[in-house]
Design a protein around this motif. Sequence first.
Motif: not given
Length: 214
Positions: A97-109
């Motif tokens: 999701p574009l709304e998530v800061p880049e560093r935190l994106r793996p957390v979502v996955a």
Amino acid sequence: MSSDNGSSEAVQSVERVVPEPLPLEDLFHIYGIERSHAENVARNALELFDILNFIHGLHPKIKSLVEIAALVHDTGVATDFKNHHKAGRNILLLHSPLEVPERLRPVVAWTAFLHKKSVGKEKVEKLKGKGFGKMPEDLQDLTLKVAALVRLADALDYSRMESRLGKVTFGKQSIKFEIEGQRAVIDAERMEKKCDLWHLLYNTRLEFRPAPKK
């Protein structure tokens, strides 16, 4: 080739491709995410975040991350229903999701990956030898905490009948939740099963029971 090896190779393949973040609305449209369930799970996750904040201690800014992770936890359902936790993880590693800061994106996955099956100490240790273990330790820790909340939030809407949290009773080392709704028995039972990761992370026991009929 074992399914674990196949899964590992799929993640490595994804990691070699340049990620292309997408807005949440695009993810909903492209991957056919069930909006009503996603929104119910997000609502549940935010409520659990607040009730259990004194235990998990996550910063209030993390609430938006928890909400988004809940909204997209089922991204892989239309692609591969049986293994949608794996499909969702691979999709979200590419199209976070574009709304998530880049560093935190793996957390979502990885939250999407962790939301489905049972999660115990052995599974977490096994994950550390895969792509999950390549994340900084603080993000691994954050992922497990976010996933623990999303698992419970997802279980609360297992019946798709909009069960909700009712009365909450706080004990010394336990918290009892009453679940309200037409299918409260089903969803409370599901929450009992899906709180395994929470109990791995924290000493405070969570208990879920259907609310008494009025």
